[in-house]
Design a protein around this motif. Sequence first.
Motif, mmCIF file in Angstrom:
data_model
loop_
_atom_site.group_PDB
_atom_site.id
_atom_site.type_symbol
_atom_site.label_atom_id
_atom_site.label_comp_id
_atom_site.label_asym_id
_atom_site.label_seq_id
_atom_site.Cartn_x
_atom_site.Cartn_y
_atom_site.Cartn_z
ATOM 1 N N LEU A 1 120.408 62.732 -42.947
ATOM 2 C CA LEU A 1 119.626 61.727 -42.224
ATOM 3 C C LEU A 1 119.561 60.412 -42.996
ATOM 4 C CD1 LEU A 1 116.691 63.927 -40.846
ATOM 5 C CD2 LEU A 1 118.667 63.056 -39.594
ATOM 6 N N ALA B 1 121.024 56.917 -41.595
ATOM 7 C CA ALA B 1 120.157 55.743 -41.517
ATOM 8 C C ALA B 1 120.780 54.537 -42.214
ATOM 9 C CB ALA B 1 118.797 56.066 -42.134
ATOM 10 N N LEU C 1 118.595 63.622 -31.386
ATOM 11 C CA LEU C 1 118.457 63.303 -32.802
ATOM 12 C C LEU C 1 118.622 61.802 -33.031
ATOM 13 C CD1 LEU C 1 118.195 64.307 -35.755
ATOM 14 C CD2 LEU C 1 120.682 64.536 -35.778
ATOM 15 N N THR D 1 115.442 59.900 -31.366
ATOM 16 C CA THR D 1 114.145 60.095 -32.014
ATOM 17 C C THR D 1 114.122 59.570 -33.448
ATOM 18 O OG1 THR D 1 114.768 62.363 -32.631
ATOM 19 C CG2 THR D 1 113.517 62.066 -30.578
ATOM 20 N N LYS D 2 115.277 59.518 -34.092
ATOM 21 C CA LYS D 2 115.344 59.023 -35.477
ATOM 22 C C LYS D 2 115.810 57.570 -35.557
ATOM 23 C CE LYS D 2 114.181 62.998 -37.322
ATOM 24 N NZ LYS D 2 112.886 63.169 -38.016
ATOM 25 N N LEU E 1 118.823 56.208 -34.929
ATOM 26 C CA LEU E 1 120.055 56.145 -35.716
ATOM 27 C C LEU E 1 121.219 55.471 -34.984
ATOM 28 C CD1 LEU E 1 119.856 59.725 -37.251
ATOM 29 C CD2 LEU E 1 119.253 57.563 -38.336
ATOM 30 N N LEU F 1 113.443 69.899 -39.262
ATOM 31 C CA LEU F 1 113.430 69.473 -37.859
ATOM 32 C C LEU F 1 112.832 70.599 -37.020
ATOM 33 C CD1 LEU F 1 116.919 67.713 -37.572
ATOM 34 C CD2 LEU F 1 114.679 66.689 -38.017
#
Length: 326
Positions: A144, A148, A172, A175-176, A178, A244
């Motif tokens: 992650l 990022a 993923l 929500t993150k 990215l 997660l």
Amino acid sequence: MRMRFGLAAVAAISTLAWSAPGHSDTWPSRTITFVVPSSAGGGLDSLSRTLASEMGKQLGQTIIVDNRPGAVGMLGTQLVARAKPDGYTVLVTHSAPLLNAPFLFSKMSYDVRRDFTYVSELFAGSLVLAVGKDVPASNMEEFLAWAAQNKGKVSYGSFGVGSLGHLMGAYLSQTKGLYMTHVAYKGEAPMVQDLVGGQVQWAIASVGSLAPHIAAGKLRAIAVLGDRRKEALPNVPTMAEAGLRDNEYKPFGWVGMLVPAGTPPEIVARLEKTARIAVGSTVMKARFQVFGMEPVASTQAEFLQDFERTAPMVERMVKISGAKAE
């Protein structure tokens, strides 16, 4: 398109009989075709061929596998929807073209309730998130952090738009924050090939397809989906163990057997019984171990109940992920 599943209504549809005098009494009198809506060489293809062999022995007929990949399995699924309901054309499919597609596509060429009889949920998928060897990450935290640092530059593969790998990847990414790019393939095998080759950086795919490459050092496993670790990858943590814990990271996919609506109920019942015996055979159990799959072998009623229970969860996931298809 929205689905509303009424169990009684679907069950009624599934038992409509198409028959000519003596038709079902002589079944099967010729070769049966399993339409598998994925490319040759993937986990579903391999397991379907073993299943065809085991069921063929019981039925006393040859069963062939016809691979029809494309459009997250919708091409092969459409073929079965339009086939003659005589028990000779059978769909063996992952859940995406039936469970996921109606929430992703504004137009579909078949109706998941009207056009099929649900025979048996055969087995459940076992999935792993893996990265290419050039990705500098060996665990979820590192993965992650790397993603990022490379926002907008990372791509992930799936075996088709609307597949489980696509939905979870989009969830993923969303929500993150990215901003990762989805690359869809016509089946799992070509997707895995490009993952190993570095054309995409990561993917969620079956343990069976990825484990050999992980063992060879060509890929690295980050986490497996589900509530427990997998026998084929005992040292790889679950998504929850990796941090997660969203329900969306729990797998809801399955592999099921269906036939065209209107197939005589006595043929459907024989297919169900034969499939359930085959799934429990020593040969199939050995194949499940290789591919990290979990046998289910449900009844028709159990299959419909699981279908109805899972559909709202898929709808929510599609909305949250923002995944769309045309």
